[in-house]
Motif scaffolding. Structure first.
Motif, short mmCIF file in Angstrom:
data_model
loop_
_atom_site.label_atom_id
_atom_site.label_comp_id
_atom_site.label_asym_id
_atom_site.label_seq_id
_atom_site.Cartn_x
_atom_site.Cartn_y
_atom_site.Cartn_z
N LEU A 245 0.82 -1.22 0.00
CA LEU A 245 0.00 0.00 0.00
C LEU A 245 0.86 1.27 0.00
N LEU A 246 1.92 1.26 0.80
CA LEU A 246 2.66 2.51 1.01
C LEU A 246 4.07 2.49 0.40
N ARG A 247 4.53 1.30 -0.05
CA ARG A 247 5.86 1.24 -0.67
C ARG A 247 5.84 0.54 -2.03
N LYS A 248 4.65 0.16 -2.46
CA LYS A 248 4.48 -0.50 -3.75
C LYS A 248 5.31 -1.77 -3.93
N ARG A 249 5.51 -2.51 -2.83
CA ARG A 249 6.15 -3.82 -2.98
C ARG A 249 5.77 -4.72 -1.80
N TYR A 250 5.77 -6.02 -2.07
CA TYR A 250 5.57 -6.97 -0.98
C TYR A 250 6.90 -7.20 -0.28
N PRO A 251 6.87 -7.41 1.04
CA PRO A 251 8.13 -7.62 1.78
C PRO A 251 8.80 -8.92 1.33
N GLU A 252 10.10 -8.83 1.07
CA GLU A 252 10.85 -9.99 0.55
C GLU A 252 10.82 -11.18 1.50
N ASP A 253 10.94 -10.91 2.80
CA ASP A 253 10.96 -12.04 3.74
C ASP A 253 9.61 -12.76 3.76
N VAL A 254 8.53 -12.01 3.58
CA VAL A 254 7.21 -12.63 3.56
C VAL A 254 7.05 -13.48 2.29
N VAL A 255 7.50 -12.93 1.18
CA VAL A 255 7.44 -13.68 -0.09
C VAL A 255 8.23 -14.99 0.04
N ALA A 256 9.38 -14.91 0.71
CA ALA A 256 10.21 -16.12 0.90
C ALA A 256 9.53 -17.12 1.84
N ASP A 257 8.94 -16.61 2.92
CA ASP A 257 8.20 -17.50 3.84
C ASP A 257 7.07 -18.21 3.11
N LEU A 258 6.37 -17.46 2.26
CA LEU A 258 5.26 -18.05 1.51
C LEU A 258 5.77 -19.11 0.56
N ALA A 259 6.87 -18.81 -0.13
CA ALA A 259 7.45 -19.77 -1.08
C ALA A 259 7.80 -21.08 -0.36
N ALA A 260 8.31 -20.93 0.88
CA ALA A 260 8.69 -22.12 1.65
C ALA A 260 7.46 -22.96 1.98
N ARG A 261 6.29 -22.31 1.96
CA ARG A 261 5.05 -23.05 2.21
C ARG A 261 4.35 -23.39 0.90
N GLY A 262 5.06 -23.18 -0.22
CA GLY A 262 4.52 -23.56 -1.52
C GLY A 262 3.43 -22.64 -2.03
#
Ligand code: GBH
Length: 460
Positions: free
Chosen positions: A260-277
């Protein structure tokens, strides 16, 4: 303590905005009146075991039929503003197509009643009542729902924009996504983590699409979104607890505020999600849409958490193969919801938001508590516990302002006792007591205290 709090509260500026809040399904009732369609909550309430006592919103506070008197009640509290939500299925019974004039007419009259009494209407476009037909077509996990939401938003916007200046797109997308599609504790009651993450992105996309269209039509409006947030702190200094806290904050706060305020998803969250497929279904251009500038961030605060990454068997990975994330009670007094009372977590949250996401003014769009009130006797409901909760939390807001947080207003949740979602009518959050047999409204002691506090701070 109360005196120290009163001092802090007295320091709030005269320009501070005071309000009370509600949402459509929780108070309106009249679920089949004037062509209203079914929402996911009408459906969910009829699944046995989902809502305490088998309660539903069919009658609720009957606000749909008692609206003018309720506006008088709001006005008697001396507030500047009233935050309410529009029921999407009243406007588009099937979630798409032209606006239903009778449904729009209700909000049109509500806005006029408020303005006639000098109360500023704050409209929330979506407080959880998705038209059932859109859920049947895939719900928030489906991308099309974001476009349907923006179309709906414009129908309401065009009907009310001449009189309403403050617009909130979504209330608490975390609850819609996580409680609705992962935990299943709210409508539509699905339980799939991947679906929930798709819902997160499509809720944000719907917000951005609607915000962009409203802004283009009327550049001077006040636009916002409301998020529920708290402060997460690690239970111990261990690596596992700090990691679990980072993940909790990632999925609770940053997955919303970063796009919303930085126009990007947080990298660590994206990585956590990837680890959960799981992957956020982002298409080219989406983050530009989601990052449409907002004028105000709505903050709903109820409690804070201490987080651990270790379960009661000492494991850091649970049976489901996911990293453990548990809440460790802090031993604080709790409300009737069993939520711990942590006012300093409110201050911490607001100060932290103002540092990590500077430049966006905040308004507290909800804060309040359920307690087991006594029934109204001789017109009195003595709710000292609710008054203490409100006092401590208003003081926490004032303390955050002193530390630099740009908080411009506060809405108490809620105007009156209402349908508390999966807890039904058993939990009472109101400043005003509702007798569900007679629909008689009785302001509680906390309501009178709130009215007097507003007067005192304003110096009027
Ligand atoms: C809000 O959601 C809603 O917007 C409103 O409709 C509702 O009536 C009101 O709050 C009261 O519930 O158990 O300690 O982990 C509240 C969102 C998210 C707040 C979960 C409490 C859990 C606290 N809630 N959170 S705890």
């Amino acid at each position: 303590e109360a005196a120290a709090e009163a001092d802090l509260i007295s320091g709030l500026p005269a320009s501070f905005r005071w309000g009370v809040a509600t949402s459509a399904y929780q108070i309106e009732g009249a679920t089949t009146a004037d062509g209203r369609g079914q929402s996911i909550w009408d459906t969910y309430c009829r699944v046995p075991g989902m809502v305490d006592g088998g309660d539903n919103g069919d009658v609720a506070c009957d606000h749909y039929h008692r609206m003018p008197a309720d506006v008088e009640l709001i006005s008697s509290l001396g507030v500047d503003a009233y935050r309410f939500s529009v029921a999407w299925p009243r406007i588009q019974p099937d979630g798409r197509g032209p606006g239903n004039a009778a449904g729009l007419g209700f909000y049109d009259r509500l806005v006029d009643e408020l303005l006639a009494r000098g109360v500023d209407p704050w409209v929330t476009l979506y407080h959880w009542d998705l038209p059932q037909r859109l859920e049947d077509a895939g719900g928030w996990p489906a991308r099309d729902t974001a476009y349907r939401f923006a179309d709906y938003a414009m129908l309401v916007f065009d009907a009310l924009r001449d009189r309403v200046s403050t617009w909130t797109t979504l209330n608490e997308p975390w609850c819609s996504a996580m409680l609705g599609y992962y935990e299943g504790r709210q409508a539509p009651g699905r339980q799939d983590f991947g679906d929930a993450i798709h819902a997160v992105h499509h809720l944000l996309l719907g917000h951005g699409l609607a915000a962009g269209r409203m802004r283009a039509a009327e550049p001077s409006i006040q636009l916002g979104i409301t998020l529920n947030m708290g402060t997460s702190t690690p239970a111990t200094d261990s690596e596992a607890d700090r990691e679990a806290t980072r993940r909790a904050d990632g999925l609770g706060v940053r997955i919303y505020l970063d796009p919303l305020l930085r126009k990007r998803y947080p990298e660590d969250v994206v990585a956590d999600l990837a680890a959960r497929g799981v992957r956020l279904p982002v298409l080219d251009g989406d983050l530009e849409i989601i990052g449409e500038p907002i004028d105000v961030l709505g903050v709903n605060y109820y409690s804070s958490h201490q987080v651990s990454g270790v379960d009661d068997q000492g494991r850091t990975v649970g049976d489901d193969g996911n990293p453990v994330e548990t809440i460790v009670p802090m031993g604080r007094p709790v409300t009737a919801m069993d939520w711990e009372i942590v006012p300093e977590g409110f201050t911490e949250l607001l100060v932290r938001l103002s540092r990590d996401y500077p430049g966006t003014p905040m308004v507290i769009t909800e804060n309040g508590a359920a307690f087991d009130d006594t029934a109204a006797t001789d017109g009195v409901v003595a709710d000292a516990d609710r008054q203490a909760y409100l006092s401590a939390h208003l003081a926490a807001v004032a303390a955050a302002r002193q530390r630099g947080a740009d908080v411009r207003g506060y809405f108490a949740w809620s105007l009156m006792d209402n349908f508390e979602w999966s807890y039904g009518y058993a939990k009472r959050f109101g400043l005003v007591h509702v007798d569900y047999e007679t629909q008689v409204r009785t302001p509680k002691q906390s309501a009178l205290w709130y009215r007097d506090t507003i007067r005192r701070v304003r110096g009027s």
